[in-house]
Design an enzyme around this catalytic site. Structure first.
Site, PDB file in Angstrom:
ATOM      1  N   ARG A   1       0.841  -1.194   0.000  1.00  0.00           N
ATOM      2  CA  ARG A   1       0.000   0.000   0.000  1.00  0.00           C
ATOM      3  C   ARG A   1       0.880   1.249   0.000  1.00  0.00           C
ATOM      4  O   ARG A   1       2.017   1.222   0.464  1.00  0.00           O
ATOM      5  CB  ARG A   1      -0.916   0.013   1.226  1.00  0.00           C
TER       6      ARG A   1
ATOM      7  N   LYS B   1      -1.801  -2.902   8.084  1.00  0.00           N
ATOM      8  CA  LYS B   1      -2.971  -2.524   8.869  1.00  0.00           C
ATOM      9  C   LYS B   1      -2.989  -3.302  10.179  1.00  0.00           C
ATOM     10  O   LYS B   1      -2.618  -4.466  10.224  1.00  0.00           O
ATOM     11  CB  LYS B   1      -4.251  -2.811   8.072  1.00  0.00           C
TER      12      LYS B   1
ATOM     13  N   HIS C   1      -2.840   2.435  -5.622  1.00  0.00           N
ATOM     14  CA  HIS C   1      -3.661   1.249  -5.345  1.00  0.00           C
ATOM     15  C   HIS C   1      -3.907   0.456  -6.627  1.00  0.00           C
ATOM     16  O   HIS C   1      -4.038  -0.768  -6.600  1.00  0.00           O
ATOM     17  CB  HIS C   1      -4.985   1.662  -4.708  1.00  0.00           C
TER      18      HIS C   1
ATOM     19  N   ARG D   1      -1.053  -1.747  -7.054  1.00  0.00           N
ATOM     20  CA  ARG D   1      -1.212  -2.892  -6.148  1.00  0.00           C
ATOM     21  C   ARG D   1      -2.142  -3.929  -6.780  1.00  0.00           C
ATOM     22  O   ARG D   1      -1.860  -5.125  -6.762  1.00  0.00           O
ATOM     23  CB  ARG D   1      -1.771  -2.388  -4.811  1.00  0.00           C
TER      24      ARG D   1
ATOM     25  N   HIS E   1      -3.647  -9.175   3.287  1.00  0.00           N
ATOM     26  CA  HIS E   1      -5.092  -9.229   3.481  1.00  0.00           C
ATOM     27  C   HIS E   1      -5.417 -10.085   4.703  1.00  0.00           C
ATOM     28  O   HIS E   1      -4.849 -11.158   4.889  1.00  0.00           O
ATOM     29  CB  HIS E   1      -5.788  -9.840   2.256  1.00  0.00           C
TER      30      HIS E   1
ATOM     31  N   TYR F   1      -9.303 -10.708  -7.199  1.00  0.00           N
ATOM     32  CA  TYR F   1      -8.322 -10.706  -8.279  1.00  0.00           C
ATOM     33  C   TYR F   1      -8.495 -11.896  -9.207  1.00  0.00           C
ATOM     34  O   TYR F   1      -8.098 -11.840 -10.365  1.00  0.00           O
ATOM     35  CB  TYR F   1      -6.905 -10.662  -7.700  1.00  0.00           C
TER      36      TYR F   1
END
Length: 321
Positions: free
Chosen positions: A173, A197, A267, A270, A293, A302
């Protein structure tokens, strides 16, 4: 302390701060305690905490206009009324889904904190957000973008090249890229240590082109931008401070424009990296780990992107498509 009149509190377009100030003291205190919990206990980012607080303040502002004065007054009717009001004001399905999730997180916390007798948000359903297929570049387009800075040797060009290379090579990110320190790069193993995150750390590999860009930047670029505010930051802005995400977004957009490529963001790079990994044979679990994730469902989109690209190629090439 007197409370604002109903007409004052119902004015549209007010800021989160003004709404927060207009809440009853019990509501205001609960929001502040909730924000503190998100930041210090759950290690949520400043951006995430701000988004949750804005949603919860909106909910409690609506609850106040329905006659509620403290968290214990909340019930499922209030929550549903709030979402219905947002829908009439034109909120998109994705926005409604996000706000419902914020409300559920708040009521679950309030129940644990004994501010609510029951977790009323557990009953709250929300529209399933429509997931747009992310825009991606073809592999040749991605290569053209990361090579756009060319052989320029200015410190800014060397920095731009390494930023583009790392975004595409690792799929990290933009906030993770800007958060990298010198010690997070292991050139011997060609990996970077990324803080993602929820303060979750992961190790992501990168290839030779990114390593060459890193070597050039560290040798001939970074020393020329280093200043008192540089600290241990890997990437620097023109004034010597840590490179900011807004600058990286501008870098990506500008190079895409000058090379005639479709509009793309960090993004989007990414998304492109993840799609190209899957198309190249990487398994879904590996891509999930590389991207950081929390759940596999976030990565599965994806696979849809790859199928759509395959279908488009089939329609274009097959005589009986």
């Amino acid at each position: 302390m007197s409370q604002p009149s109903r007409s004052t509190r119902s004015q549209p377009g007010r800021s989160t701060r003004s709404r927060h100030e207009a809440l009853t003291p019990p509501f205001r205190e609960s929001v502040d305690d909730f924000a503190q919990h998100l930041a210090s206990v759950e290690n949520r980012s400043t951006h995430t905490v701000r988004a949750y607080v804005a949603d919860v303040v909106s909910l409690l502002d609506h609850a106040g206009r329905m006659g509620c004065a403290e968290p214990r007054d909340l019930d499922i009717t209030v929550l549903r009324s709030w979402l219905a009001k947002l829908r009439t004001l034109g909120a998109a399905r994705a926005s409604l889904a996000r706000r419902a999730a914020s409300a559920r997180t708040f009521t679950a916390w309030a129940h644990r904190a004994r501010l609510l007798d029951a977790d009323v948000g557990a009953q709250l359903a929300s529209p399933r957000a429509h997931r747009e297929l992310p825009a991606v570049l073809r592999a040749d387009q991605a290569s053209e973008l990361v090579e756009a800075p060319g052989e320029a040797t200015s410190p800014e060009a060397l920095r731009d090249r390494v930023a583009l290379e790392l975004l595409y090579a690792t799929g990290i990110r933009v906030s993770e890229l800007c958060g990298l320190d010198l010690g997070d790069v292991d050139p011997a193993r060609r990996v970077v240590r990324v803080l993602g995150k929820g303060a979750k750390e992961r190790t992501v590999p990168y290839g030779l082109p990114a390593q060459r860009a890193l070597d050039d930047w560290l040798r001939a670029g970074r020393p020329r931008l280093t200043g008192p505010a540089s600290g241990s930051a890997l990437l620097l802005g023109v004034r010597g401070g840590r490179l900011q995400p807004t600058v990286v977004r501008r870098i990506v957009a500008d190079y895409a424009r000058v090379t005639g490529l479709p509009r793309i963001s960090p993004h989007g790079l990414r998304h492109s990296a993840a799609t190209h990994l899957l198309e190249g044979g990487a398994d879904l679990r590996t891509v999930q780990e590389l991207l950081g994730h929390a759940t596999l469902s976030s990565t599965q989109i994806y696979t849809h992107v790859s199928v759509e690209r395959l279908r488009a190629a089939y329609r274009q090439a097959h005589p009986r498509a």
